[in-house]
Design a protein around this motif. Structure first.
Motif, PDB file in Angstrom:
ATOM      1  N   ILE A 188       0.955  -1.204  -0.007  1.00  0.00           N
ATOM      2  CA  ILE A 188      -0.045   0.036   0.217  1.00  0.00           C
ATOM      3  C   ILE A 188       0.973   1.396  -0.099  1.00  0.00           C
ATOM      4  O   ILE A 188       1.302   1.707   1.042  1.00  0.00           O
ATOM      5  N   ALA A 189       1.104   1.792  -1.235  1.00  0.00           N
ATOM      6  CA  ALA A 189       2.094   2.905  -1.374  1.00  0.00           C
ATOM      7  C   ALA A 189       1.813   3.969  -0.582  1.00  0.00           C
ATOM      8  O   ALA A 189       2.701   4.838  -0.127  1.00  0.00           O
ATOM      9  N   ASP A 190       0.356   4.385  -0.321  1.00  0.00           N
ATOM     10  CA  ASP A 190       0.085   5.437   0.457  1.00  0.00           C
ATOM     11  C   ASP A 190       0.593   5.521   2.031  1.00  0.00           C
ATOM     12  O   ASP A 190       0.574   6.439   2.611  1.00  0.00           O
ATOM     13  N   SER A 191       0.670   4.276   2.406  1.00  0.00           N
ATOM     14  CA  SER A 191       0.954   3.908   3.741  1.00  0.00           C
ATOM     15  C   SER A 191       2.407   3.590   3.909  1.00  0.00           C
ATOM     16  O   SER A 191       2.717   3.399   4.986  1.00  0.00           O
ATOM     17  N   ARG A 192       3.254   3.879   2.973  1.00  0.00           N
ATOM     18  CA  ARG A 192       4.812   3.679   3.264  1.00  0.00           C
ATOM     19  C   ARG A 192       5.453   4.254   4.517  1.00  0.00           C
ATOM     20  O   ARG A 192       5.217   5.502   4.710  1.00  0.00           O
ATOM     21  N   GLY A 193       5.914   3.578   5.402  1.00  0.00           N
ATOM     22  CA  GLY A 193       6.654   4.060   6.200  1.00  0.00           C
ATOM     23  C   GLY A 193       5.472   4.725   7.267  1.00  0.00           C
ATOM     24  O   GLY A 193       6.087   5.158   8.662  1.00  0.00           O
ATOM     25  N   ARG A 194       4.259   4.585   7.337  1.00  0.00           N
ATOM     26  CA  ARG A 194       3.721   5.070   8.384  1.00  0.00           C
ATOM     27  C   ARG A 194       1.950   4.130   8.372  1.00  0.00           C
ATOM     28  O   ARG A 194       1.614   3.554   7.306  1.00  0.00           O
ATOM     29  N   ASP A 195       1.638   4.234   9.339  1.00  0.00           N
ATOM     30  CA  ASP A 195       0.360   3.508   9.523  1.00  0.00           C
ATOM     31  C   ASP A 195      -0.500   3.953  10.908  1.00  0.00           C
ATOM     32  O   ASP A 195       0.038   4.913  11.576  1.00  0.00           O
ATOM     33  N   LEU A 196      -1.467   3.817  11.182  1.00  0.00           N
ATOM     34  CA  LEU A 196      -2.308   3.985  12.470  1.00  0.00           C
ATOM     35  C   LEU A 196      -2.277   2.773  13.223  1.00  0.00           C
ATOM     36  O   LEU A 196      -2.747   1.834  13.094  1.00  0.00           O
ATOM     37  N   ARG A 197      -2.102   3.025  14.624  1.00  0.00           N
ATOM     38  CA  ARG A 197      -2.386   1.861  15.383  1.00  0.00           C
ATOM     39  C   ARG A 197      -3.565   2.420  16.712  1.00  0.00           C
ATOM     40  O   ARG A 197      -3.491   3.490  16.979  1.00  0.00           O
ATOM     41  N   VAL A 198      -4.616   1.754  16.596  1.00  0.00           N
ATOM     42  CA  VAL A 198      -5.725   1.830  17.470  1.00  0.00           C
ATOM     43  C   VAL A 198      -5.657   1.061  18.699  1.00  0.00           C
ATOM     44  O   VAL A 198      -5.509  -0.133  18.421  1.00  0.00           O
ATOM     45  N   LEU A 199      -5.654   1.596  19.894  1.00  0.00           N
ATOM     46  CA  LEU A 199      -5.498   0.832  21.124  1.00  0.00           C
ATOM     47  C   LEU A 199      -7.068   0.201  21.491  1.00  0.00           C
ATOM     48  O   LEU A 199      -7.964   1.444  21.478  1.00  0.00           O
ATOM     49  N   VAL A 200      -7.273  -1.079  21.762  1.00  0.00           N
ATOM     50  CA  VAL A 200      -8.585  -1.606  22.110  1.00  0.00           C
ATOM     51  C   VAL A 200      -8.358  -1.930  23.678  1.00  0.00           C
ATOM     52  O   VAL A 200      -7.621  -2.529  24.004  1.00  0.00           O
ATOM     53  N   ILE A 201      -9.499  -1.216  24.412  1.00  0.00           N
ATOM     54  CA  ILE A 201      -9.618  -1.552  25.492  1.00  0.00           C
ATOM     55  C   ILE A 201     -11.232  -1.954  26.057  1.00  0.00           C
ATOM     56  O   ILE A 201     -11.861  -1.051  25.560  1.00  0.00           O
ATOM     57  N   ASP A 202     -11.558  -2.859  26.688  1.00  0.00           N
ATOM     58  CA  ASP A 202     -12.893  -3.130  26.966  1.00  0.00           C
ATOM     59  C   ASP A 202     -13.539  -3.344  25.873  1.00  0.00           C
ATOM     60  O   ASP A 202     -14.760  -3.241  25.619  1.00  0.00           O
ATOM     61  N   GLY A 203     -13.019  -3.771  24.625  1.00  0.00           N
ATOM     62  CA  GLY A 203     -13.650  -4.143  23.259  1.00  0.00           C
ATOM     63  C   GLY A 203     -14.274  -3.141  22.736  1.00  0.00           C
ATOM     64  O   GLY A 203     -14.949  -3.054  21.880  1.00  0.00           O
ATOM     65  N   ARG A 204     -13.560  -1.930  22.982  1.00  0.00           N
ATOM     66  CA  ARG A 204     -13.858  -0.652  22.299  1.00  0.00           C
ATOM     67  C   ARG A 204     -12.505  -0.020  21.977  1.00  0.00           C
ATOM     68  O   ARG A 204     -11.397   0.138  22.627  1.00  0.00           O
ATOM     69  N   PRO A 205     -12.521   0.871  20.594  1.00  0.00           N
ATOM     70  CA  PRO A 205     -11.411   1.702  20.280  1.00  0.00           C
ATOM     71  C   PRO A 205     -11.286   2.807  21.214  1.00  0.00           C
ATOM     72  O   PRO A 205     -12.229   3.570  21.562  1.00  0.00           O
ATOM     73  N   GLN A 206      -9.830   3.020  21.796  1.00  0.00           N
ATOM     74  CA  GLN A 206      -9.939   3.948  23.024  1.00  0.00           C
ATOM     75  C   GLN A 206      -9.257   5.156  22.228  1.00  0.00           C
ATOM     76  O   GLN A 206      -9.609   6.321  22.373  1.00  0.00           O
ATOM     77  N   VAL A 207      -7.925   4.936  21.771  1.00  0.00           N
ATOM     78  CA  VAL A 207      -7.012   6.526  21.275  1.00  0.00           C
ATOM     79  C   VAL A 207      -6.411   5.753  19.959  1.00  0.00           C
ATOM     80  O   VAL A 207      -6.299   4.596  19.787  1.00  0.00           O
ATOM     81  N   CYS A 208      -5.847   6.605  19.410  1.00  0.00           N
ATOM     82  CA  CYS A 208      -5.338   6.117  18.038  1.00  0.00           C
ATOM     83  C   CYS A 208      -3.884   7.175  17.897  1.00  0.00           C
ATOM     84  O   CYS A 208      -3.730   8.078  18.426  1.00  0.00           O
ATOM     85  N   MET A 209      -2.920   6.292  17.508  1.00  0.00           N
ATOM     86  CA  MET A 209      -1.524   6.975  17.215  1.00  0.00           C
ATOM     87  C   MET A 209      -1.054   6.808  15.770  1.00  0.00           C
ATOM     88  O   MET A 209      -1.386   5.832  15.120  1.00  0.00           O
ATOM     89  N   LEU A 210      -0.353   7.989  15.407  1.00  0.00           N
ATOM     90  CA  LEU A 210       0.313   7.696  14.096  1.00  0.00           C
ATOM     91  C   LEU A 210       1.846   7.193  14.271  1.00  0.00           C
ATOM     92  O   LEU A 210       2.481   7.944  15.038  1.00  0.00           O
ATOM     93  N   ARG A 211       2.106   6.096  13.511  1.00  0.00           N
ATOM     94  CA  ARG A 211       3.323   5.445  13.700  1.00  0.00           C
ATOM     95  C   ARG A 211       4.033   5.703  12.173  1.00  0.00           C
ATOM     96  O   ARG A 211       3.734   5.621  11.190  1.00  0.00           O
ATOM     97  N   GLN A 212       5.539   6.327  12.544  1.00  0.00           N
ATOM     98  CA  GLN A 212       6.067   6.575  11.278  1.00  0.00           C
ATOM     99  C   GLN A 212       7.487   6.033  11.305  1.00  0.00           C
ATOM    100  O   GLN A 212       8.341   6.186  12.484  1.00  0.00           O
ATOM    101  N   ASN A 213       8.203   5.607  10.108  1.00  0.00           N
ATOM    102  CA  ASN A 213       9.410   5.122  10.077  1.00  0.00           C
ATOM    103  C   ASN A 213      10.229   6.615  10.111  1.00  0.00           C
ATOM    104  O   ASN A 213       9.761   7.648   9.487  1.00  0.00           O
ATOM    105  N   ARG A 214      11.367   6.637  10.826  1.00  0.00           N
ATOM    106  CA  ARG A 214      12.505   8.082  10.861  1.00  0.00           C
ATOM    107  C   ARG A 214      12.950   8.076   9.809  1.00  0.00           C
ATOM    108  O   ARG A 214      13.455   9.046   9.429  1.00  0.00           O
ATOM    109  N   SER A 215      12.909   7.273   8.670  1.00  0.00           N
ATOM    110  CA  SER A 215      13.723   7.274   7.399  1.00  0.00           C
ATOM    111  C   SER A 215      12.746   7.471   6.327  1.00  0.00           C
ATOM    112  O   SER A 215      11.649   6.649   6.461  1.00  0.00           O
ATOM    113  N   SER A 216      13.139   8.305   5.682  1.00  0.00           N
ATOM    114  CA  SER A 216      12.002   8.555   4.249  1.00  0.00           C
ATOM    115  C   SER A 216      12.017   7.125   3.478  1.00  0.00           C
ATOM    116  O   SER A 216      11.108   6.836   2.513  1.00  0.00           O
ATOM    117  N   GLU A 217      13.170   6.529   3.473  1.00  0.00           N
ATOM    118  CA  GLU A 217      13.027   5.045   2.828  1.00  0.00           C
ATOM    119  C   GLU A 217      12.731   4.020   3.337  1.00  0.00           C
ATOM    120  O   GLU A 217      12.305   3.043   2.894  1.00  0.00           O
TER     121      GLU A 217
END
Length: 857
Positions: A188-217
């Protein structure tokens, strides 16, 4: 008590200690949770039908934990999953369940389930030995992602850019005889080096963070592999997609990875035990603490469901005999979740018990199988309908309203002033005791320190006399006190013989003579806060005599006591000059003797907080220590105890659904409603069917619904149906008027002993009668009351504007008016606590005690 206290759980984990594990143990310790790290392989899986809950840990039999956290994500092998399944069958809360781990541990299975439900996932190929690089390139394109089925934290994932690289990788894996199955996924080229991690607690989405590779490559985004983490807003699209994944996979706690694609997202994978360092680095969330709270909530929900099943299984009042207080509370809370069913079972139990009585046979109880049939056969009744049978029972008849004869009669008077003797059956007495025990258990749970001190019950004698055939006649409060547990009885601040005092003044003196000698009085309980105020004022009025008696271990010779009663009471006395000296110092320092000084650890005042009686609280509060909890003692009458207050300062509480079948008459007419049909904020008339032979008995009480405990409506007493002012259609309840008068008097800094409202039908106006303490209210107070009525009661405003109601006036009463009102209603054996003074009257009570009248300017 917090949700996580007293919990015991296992963290199922093998391997080196990791930061998340350390944090989880630290947070558990801080929350009072006993959390053990247990290697799954140290637990023997033994199936024994004769001991289905048997567990062996390192060869030693141990009790099963309350919960188990499956932290063996990278070792979700057959044994570990089998152990988890075994714990589940033993009732252990497993987070996550074995089935969930099977789904998240196999990335292909995860994607198969999501794709089958129509969720967006990357195009994927299960790579077999015969799968050609060309087929992968033609199907998925290049570059392509290759990953192992059971990898985590970015391990076992590669990005392949050419068919040659792909061919080389497959050849190397084949040569190494790698047994791990591989997946090939579209990149998925649009997501190269980045994605979203959604934390689940109590069977429900709680918070969301953007994870990114520190290198553009770089193309991996895992924080554990060096990626960065930043907070990301949880949009509705993210929340909705994540919740769909949660529901399909069955995630309790975990993480969901979403890849960017165009304007939306595709689901990368789901994890059952994600790392949380990244989430915490960009979000003010204590992840392990929140997980523990979640587990606490789930354990509570499971217990609640279990207690509900137990409550629903009850068919007879007899099944509650022998239950401990904790068991009764648990069953009551379970019953709150099944009100309709429990109420029907109570009704059928009452009818079955009394089918062969005279009343039961006349109304065909043995043929009634439903609430509707009961209502069809039995009309709503009043006291005049019951009184003839009650009189026959007094004379010795039996099997009239209930099986056998009454155990006793309860003597009572309502706002009409007329006394009546209400018959009580053994089952009815037991039903009342159940409610009392549940109330007491919840009160002690609220303030456990009560058991370390003494309490003062403002009670009447349990036995006043006997009927012609020898059946005891007594008061509800005395019978309640007599039925308390031995542990509570030992905590009385005075000997029970004190209740045999011949009059209220002597009774109050005797209570204080014993209780003032005990600095550790923790609880004062009684219906009327005005009665409490009068008692506490007696301490200062007679302080010199009381202190002298305490110093010398005596009872004042001025007390009109029978010689045998005096001798009984004096046996419990001994000189206490040290306590007497402390009391004198308190009085000297403040200029008067007050409970905030002589009972500094007084913790709870339990009395009526609502209705018209609640107006007397204003005179009580200034005398008390600052940290005293005001707890409603519960709505009830001589006919029964009808709710269970559960929060300090709140008079409303869930219905006592075990003891009575209750109906609710809408004030605007129509058929009575059942408990599960009530609406929040509405008021109803209460109709009672009891184990003591009251069938569809109209109490003439108005109650208000204030929210719900599970499915159980929280009710509070408002007023008697007669306690409503209605000169021209305004319909103002006594409780509403009492609240306005109490508040406005406090705003004017006026202390009062008693007030009532007179509805003058001839003059079409109200008179507010007040006996004050100190400076009386002035005419401008009357203006403020008028403004409050106009602002808060629309019918009153309209009727005043139309001059259908004339301006009110203020009637100031002489000192001693309240005492006169009580004196006129007293009879032998009756104290002021037993007397209910009406809030709304047709004429000024004791008009000879009018001091002066002020008109509204």
């Amino acid at each position: 008590m917090s949700q996580t206290q007293m919990m015991h759980g296992w963290m199922l984990y093998t391997g080196q200690e990791i930061p998340e594990l350390t944090r989880a143990c630290q947070e558990a310790g801080a929350a009072g949770v006993r959390l053990e790290v247990v290697d799954p392989k140290d637990v023997e899986l033994v199936l024994d039908p004769e001991a289905p809950t048997r567990l062996l840990h390192k060869g030693i039999e141990v009790a099963a934990p309350m919960f188990a956290v499956a932290a063996f994500v990278e070792e979700a092998d057959a044994y570990n999953l089998a152990l988890l399944q075994q714990l589940e069958t033993q009732g252990v809360l497993c987070v996550n369940r074995a089935e969930t781990l099977k789904r998240t541990g196999d990335k292909l299975l995860t994607l198969q389930l999501l794709a089958a439900a129509g969720l967006p996932v990357p195009r994927t190929i299960l790579v077999r030995p015969e799968t050609s690089p060309a087929f992968i390139r033609e199907t998925l394109g290049l570059p392509v992602v290759i990953k192992v089925l059971d990898g985590s934290k970015g391990h076992g994932v590669s990005l392949i850019h050419s068919e040659k690289e792909l061919e080389t990788l497959l050849e190397m894996l084949d040569a190494a005889r790698c047994q791990s199955a591989l997946l090939a996924q579209e990149f998925i080229a649009d997501s190269r080096g980045r994605d979203l991690r959604v934390l689940v607690i109590d069977g429900r989405p709680q918070v969301c963070m953007l994870r990114q590779n520190r290198s553009s490559e770089g193309f991996k985004s895992n924080v554990s592999a060096g990626g960065s983490a930043n907070d990301y807003p949880m949009s509705e699209a993210i929340r909705e997609l994540s919740q769909q994944v949660i529901d399909i996979i069955g995630l309790n706690i975990g993480g969901i990875d979403l890849l960017f694609k165009g304007d939306g997202f595709v689901v990368g994978e789901a994890n059952s035990m994600p790392g949380f360092q990244g989430i915490e680095s960009c979000n003010a969330l204590n992840v392990p603490a929140e997980i523990l709270k979640s587990i606490g909530r789930q354990l509570q929900a499971r217990a609640k469901a279990r207690f509900r099943r137990q409550a629903e299984a009850l068919r007879s009042l007899d099944e509650l005999r022998g239950k401990s207080e904790p068991e009764l509370v648990q069953l009551f809370m379970g019953a709150c979740g099944s009100v309709e069913r429990i109420q029907q079972q109570v009704l059928l139990d009452i009818l079955q018990r009394n089918a062969h009585t005279e009343f039961g046979q006349a109304h065909g109880f043995d043929a009634i199988r439903s609430v509707a049939e009961f209502r069809r056969r039995v009309p709503v009744r009043e006291w005049p309908d019951v009184a003839p049978d009650a009189l026959r029972l007094e004379q010795g008849a039996k099997d009239l309203l209930f099986a056998g004869q009454p155990t006793h009669f309860i003597s009572t008077t309502g706002t009409t002033g007329a006394f009546k003797n209400i018959p009580e059956s053994a089952e009815g007495e037991f039903a009342k005791s159940l409610v009392s025990r549940i109330r007491t258990a919840l009160l002690i749970k609220l303030a456990p320190e009560l058991l370390d001190g003494f309490f003062i019950p403002l009670s009447n004698p349990a036995v006043l006399g006997q009927t012609a055939c020898g059946i005891p006649v007594g008061f509800a409060s005395g019978l309640t006190l007599a039925g308390t547990s031995p542990e509570i009885q030992r905590r009385l601040a005075f000997p029970p013989a004190v209740l045999q005092a011949p009059d209220r003044e002597t009774l109050d003196y005797l209570i204080l003579r014993f209780a003032l000698a005990k600095p550790e009085v923790r609880l004062l309980v009684g219906n009327n806060p005005g009665r409490m105020t009068a008692l506490l004022e007696t301490a200062d009025q007679h302080r010199d005599r009381l202190i002298d008696d305490i110093a010398h271990g005596t009872l004042s010779a001025a007390l009109p006591l029978a010689s045998d009663l005096r001798a009984t009471l004096e046996r419990d006395l001994s000189p206490d000059p040290e306590r007497a000296r402390a009391l004198r110092d308190m009085a000297a320092q403040r200029g008067r003797l007050e409970p905030r000084d002589y009972w500094p650890n007084l913790r709870v005042i339990s009395c009526w907080l609502g209705g018209t009686i609640g107006r007397y609280l204003e005179g009580l509060r200034p005398l008390l220590p600052e940290n005293v909890l005001l707890v409603d003692c519960g709505y009830g009458a001589s006919e029964g105890k009808f709710n269970v207050p559960m929060k300090p300062g709140v008079s409303a509480g869930p219905l006592a659904v075990f003891g009575y079948f209750l109906e609710f008459q809408p004030l605007d007419g129509g058929e009575p409603l059942l408990a599960h049909e009530l609406e929040d904020g509405q008021e109803y008339g209460l109709i009672v069917t009891s184990y003591s032979g009251l069938y569809r008995y109209n109490l003439h009480d108005i109650v208000r619904v204030s929210g719900f405990t599970d499915q159980n409506p929280n009710i509070a007493f408002v007023s008697k149906t007669r306690d409503v002012a209605n000169l021209a259609g305004e319909k103002l309840s006594g409780a509403f008027l009492a609240e306005i008068l109490s508040r406005t008097l406090a705003e004017h800094q006026v202390r009062w002993r008693h007030f009532c409202l007179v509805a003058d039908a001839d003059q079409h106006r109200y008179a507010f009668c007040i006996e004050s303490e100190g400076t009386p209210p002035e005419a401008r107070w009357l203006e403020d009351v008028e403004q409050a009525l106009v602002a808060q009661a629309e019918p009153y405003r309209l009727l005043r504007g139309q001059e259908l109601l004339q301006p009110p006036h203020l009637v100031l009463m002489k000192t001693g008016w309240l005492d006169r009102l009580y004196e006129e209603r007293l009879r032998p054996g009756v104290t002021t606590a037993q007397i209910k003074l009406p809030m709304i009257c047709e004429s000024v009570p004791c008009p000879d005690m009018i001091d002066r009248v002020l008109e509204l300017s």
